[in-house]
Motif scaffolding. Structure first.
Motif, PDB file in Angstrom:
ATOM      1  N   UNK A   1      -9.519   8.745   3.447  1.00 47.93           N
ATOM      2  CA  UNK A   1      -9.861   8.031   2.218  1.00 47.93           C
ATOM      3  C   UNK A   1      -8.886   8.345   1.083  1.00 47.93           C
ATOM      4  N   UNK A   2      -8.579   7.321   0.266  1.00 48.27           N
ATOM      5  CA  UNK A   2      -7.805   7.541  -0.951  1.00 48.27           C
ATOM      6  C   UNK A   2      -8.101   6.439  -1.954  1.00 48.27           C
ATOM      7  N   UNK A   3      -7.710   6.688  -3.190  1.00 46.92           N
ATOM      8  CA  UNK A   3      -7.953   5.757  -4.286  1.00 46.92           C
ATOM      9  C   UNK A   3      -6.617   5.253  -4.811  1.00 46.92           C
ATOM     10  N   UNK A   4      -6.535   3.946  -5.049  1.00 53.40           N
ATOM     11  CA  UNK A   4      -5.348   3.342  -5.658  1.00 53.40           C
ATOM     12  C   UNK A   4      -5.660   3.086  -7.121  1.00 53.40           C
TER      13      UNK A   4
ATOM     14  N   UNK B   1       7.249  -5.874  -6.904  1.00 57.21           N
ATOM     15  CA  UNK B   1       8.028  -4.745  -6.429  1.00 57.21           C
ATOM     16  C   UNK B   1       7.212  -3.479  -6.661  1.00 57.21           C
ATOM     17  N   UNK B   2       6.881  -2.782  -5.561  1.00 55.21           N
ATOM     18  CA  UNK B   2       6.045  -1.600  -5.646  1.00 55.21           C
ATOM     19  C   UNK B   2       6.861  -0.341  -5.426  1.00 55.21           C
ATOM     20  N   UNK B   3       6.441   0.717  -6.091  1.00 51.28           N
ATOM     21  CA  UNK B   3       7.043   2.012  -5.807  1.00 51.28           C
ATOM     22  C   UNK B   3       5.991   3.086  -5.992  1.00 51.28           C
ATOM     23  N   UNK B   4       5.894   3.983  -5.031  1.00 48.73           N
ATOM     24  CA  UNK B   4       4.967   5.107  -5.116  1.00 48.73           C
ATOM     25  C   UNK B   4       5.585   6.277  -4.381  1.00 48.73           C
ATOM     26  N   UNK B   5       5.474   7.439  -4.951  1.00 51.25           N
ATOM     27  CA  UNK B   5       6.096   8.623  -4.356  1.00 51.25           C
ATOM     28  C   UNK B   5       5.243   9.241  -3.256  1.00 51.25           C
ATOM     29  N   UNK B   6       3.993   8.765  -3.103  1.00 52.41           N
ATOM     30  CA  UNK B   6       3.097   9.349  -2.104  1.00 52.41           C
ATOM     31  C   UNK B   6       2.474   8.260  -1.254  1.00 52.41           C
ATOM     32  N   UNK B   7       2.042   8.652  -0.064  1.00 49.72           N
ATOM     33  CA  UNK B   7       1.316   7.735   0.814  1.00 49.72           C
ATOM     34  C   UNK B   7       0.318   8.549   1.612  1.00 49.72           C
ATOM     35  N   UNK B   8      -0.938   8.127   1.588  1.00 49.60           N
ATOM     36  CA  UNK B   8      -2.000   8.858   2.253  1.00 49.60           C
ATOM     37  C   UNK B   8      -2.634   8.009   3.343  1.00 49.60           C
ATOM     38  N   UNK B   9      -3.395   8.705   4.204  1.00 51.68           N
ATOM     39  CA  UNK B   9      -4.312   8.014   5.091  1.00 51.68           C
ATOM     40  C   UNK B   9      -5.696   8.062   4.458  1.00 51.68           C
TER      41      UNK B   9
ATOM     42  N   UNK C   1     -10.091   2.693  -1.816  1.00 59.58           N
ATOM     43  CA  UNK C   1     -10.743   2.085  -2.983  1.00 59.58           C
ATOM     44  C   UNK C   1      -9.716   1.880  -4.083  1.00 59.58           C
ATOM     45  N   UNK C   2      -9.856   0.796  -4.837  1.00 56.89           N
ATOM     46  CA  UNK C   2      -8.920   0.523  -5.936  1.00 56.89           C
ATOM     47  C   UNK C   2      -9.657   0.491  -7.256  1.00 56.89           C
ATOM     48  N   UNK C   3      -8.983   0.976  -8.283  1.00 54.51           N
ATOM     49  CA  UNK C   3      -9.542   0.972  -9.635  1.00 54.51           C
ATOM     50  C   UNK C   3      -8.472   0.513 -10.606  1.00 54.51           C
ATOM     51  N   UNK C   4      -8.834  -0.398 -11.494  1.00 56.71           N
ATOM     52  CA  UNK C   4      -7.905  -0.891 -12.508  1.00 56.71           C
ATOM     53  C   UNK C   4      -8.143  -0.064 -13.766  1.00 56.71           C
ATOM     54  N   UNK C   5      -7.321   0.942 -13.963  1.00 63.93           N
ATOM     55  CA  UNK C   5      -7.515   1.859 -15.080  1.00 63.93           C
ATOM     56  C   UNK C   5      -6.236   2.637 -15.335  1.00 63.93           C
ATOM     57  N   UNK C   6      -6.150   3.194 -16.536  1.00 63.46           N
ATOM     58  CA  UNK C   6      -5.002   4.039 -16.884  1.00 63.46           C
ATOM     59  C   UNK C   6      -5.380   5.508 -16.928  1.00 63.46           C
ATOM     60  N   UNK C   7      -6.703   5.798 -16.923  1.00 65.44           N
ATOM     61  CA  UNK C   7      -7.163   7.186 -16.941  1.00 65.44           C
ATOM     62  C   UNK C   7      -6.989   7.832 -15.573  1.00 65.44           C
ATOM     63  N   UNK C   8      -6.926   9.170 -15.570  1.00 62.17           N
ATOM     64  CA  UNK C   8      -6.821   9.896 -14.308  1.00 62.17           C
ATOM     65  C   UNK C   8      -8.122   9.773 -13.522  1.00 62.17           C
ATOM     66  N   UNK C   9      -7.998   9.715 -12.204  1.00 59.51           N
ATOM     67  CA  UNK C   9      -9.157   9.602 -11.330  1.00 59.51           C
ATOM     68  C   UNK C   9      -9.346  10.923 -10.601  1.00 59.51           C
ATOM     69  N   UNK C  10     -10.562  11.437 -10.643  1.00 62.72           N
ATOM     70  CA  UNK C  10     -10.862  12.728 -10.031  1.00 62.72           C
ATOM     71  C   UNK C  10     -11.184  12.536  -8.553  1.00 62.72           C
TER      72      UNK C  10
ATOM     73  N   UNK D   1      -1.002   6.497  -7.553  1.00 59.27           N
ATOM     74  CA  UNK D   1      -0.750   5.855  -8.840  1.00 59.27           C
ATOM     75  C   UNK D   1       0.451   4.936  -8.676  1.00 59.27           C
ATOM     76  N   UNK D   2       0.215   3.642  -8.781  1.00 60.06           N
ATOM     77  CA  UNK D   2       1.271   2.675  -8.519  1.00 60.06           C
ATOM     78  C   UNK D   2       2.085   2.367  -9.767  1.00 60.06           C
ATOM     79  N   UNK D   3       3.399   2.449  -9.594  1.00 60.26           N
ATOM     80  CA  UNK D   3       4.326   1.963 -10.605  1.00 60.26           C
ATOM     81  C   UNK D   3       4.848   0.648 -10.077  1.00 60.26           C
ATOM     82  N   UNK D   4       4.707  -0.418 -10.844  1.00 60.58           N
ATOM     83  CA  UNK D   4       5.024  -1.730 -10.302  1.00 60.58           C
ATOM     84  C   UNK D   4       5.827  -2.576 -11.265  1.00 60.58           C
TER      85      UNK D   4
END
Length: 300
Positions: free
Chosen positions: A143-146, A133-141, A219-228, A234-237
């Protein structure tokens, strides 16, 4: 592949059968629809409109599993339109070259295999989606990072978005390719999905992110730190499987996953005891992590 040839011109039927059998396709020949109905179901049926007559549509509807190709002397509503509407896949005009008929058969077999593959992957993705079950408050076209805590969640989000927005994905990973090579793979008309940004060193990650700002990349990154990066999802799942996929989680992420995984197996008192905390502390953690306890009606 078994082929049933329904043709009252015996010479033509035998010529077709000889050609197909030489290529490894077993054939049976009948001259009427009534004879055909006594035969076992076949994968491919070559149906002559002369042999079938008014029974063609009935036979076609009774054999929806078969690839039925009409063999016709002329194009009309009865020889083409009605049979196609009933479920026939194609037609060929007499006289015809056997190679042309073979090409049509192989084309239809390829289409059938492709449809079966699509159904398989659609069902598999629906299965993955149902577990997550996914929830995210934003959706982009792009380029973006997950940014999230498991690769599975990022994959499901990306594929779901591609289906909804109807764009084509190409997959690659930084675990197999140098990040400079990956950037060169980007195209304007195809979205490149790049996984495992966490495998890059800090300096490389910064260079990659700077370079992908004008690329058609997710692009996807498995991390808890903020991505610049200008656009970050930022997925809440909720993952019913509680699959950590071998990733190293922070204590907070681990607590969150444990609560999600076992909240339906134990009462709050039992879960808090097993985690070595008080029930009040468990309630506070739920509130802090944004985890509302699901009601009984949501669990069935």
């Amino acid at each position: 592949m078994n082929v049933l040839i329904i043709e009252n011109e015996i010479y033509l039927a035998q010529s077709i059968a000889t050609k197909l059998e030489s290529l490894g396709y077993p054939c049976q020949i009948v001259s009427t629809i009534h004879e055909a109905m006594q035969k076992p179901k076949s994968e491919v049926v070559l149906l002559s409109s002369n042999a079938g007559g008014s029974l063609c549509e009935m036979f076609i509807r009774q054999n929806p599993q078969a690839i039925i190709i009409m063999m016709i002397a002329y194009v009309s509503e009865d020889t083409v339109t009605k049979p196609i509407r009933a479920g026939a896949k194609d037609y060929i005009m007499k006289p015809f070259m056997l190679d042309e008929l073979l090409r049509k058969i192989e084309h239809q077999l390829d289409c059938q295999r492709m449809k079966q593959q699509i159904i398989f992957y659609e069902e598999y993705f629906s299965f993955l989606e149902s577990e997550t079950q996914l929830s995210s408050s934003v959706q982009f076209y792009p380029p973006f990072v997950i940014c999230c805590n498991t690769q599975k969640i990022a994959d499901v989000y990306t594929i779901k978005m591609a289906k909804e927005k109807r764009f084509t994905l190409r997959f690659t990973t930084l675990r197999l390719y140098d990040w400079r090579e990956v950037l060169q793979m980007a195209q304007r008309d195809i979205v490149l999905y790049v996984t495992h940004l966490e495998s890059l060193k800090k300096g490389e990650l910064k260079e990659f992110l700077n370079a992908m700002t004008d690329k058609n990349i997710i692009a996807s990154i498995i991390a808890s730190d903020e991505v610049d990066f200008p656009q970050v999802v930022n997925l809440v799942c909720r993952s019913s499987a509680g699959d950590f996929e071998g990733d190293i989680l922070s204590i907070k992420e681990y607590e969150k996953c444990i609560i999600q995984k076992f909240e339906n197996h134990y009462s709050d008192v039992e879960l808090a005891k097993k985690m070595g905390i008080s029930r009040k502390n468990l309630w506070e953690k739920r509130k802090r992590y944004g985890l509302e306890k699901r009601k009984e009606t949501d669990l069935h």
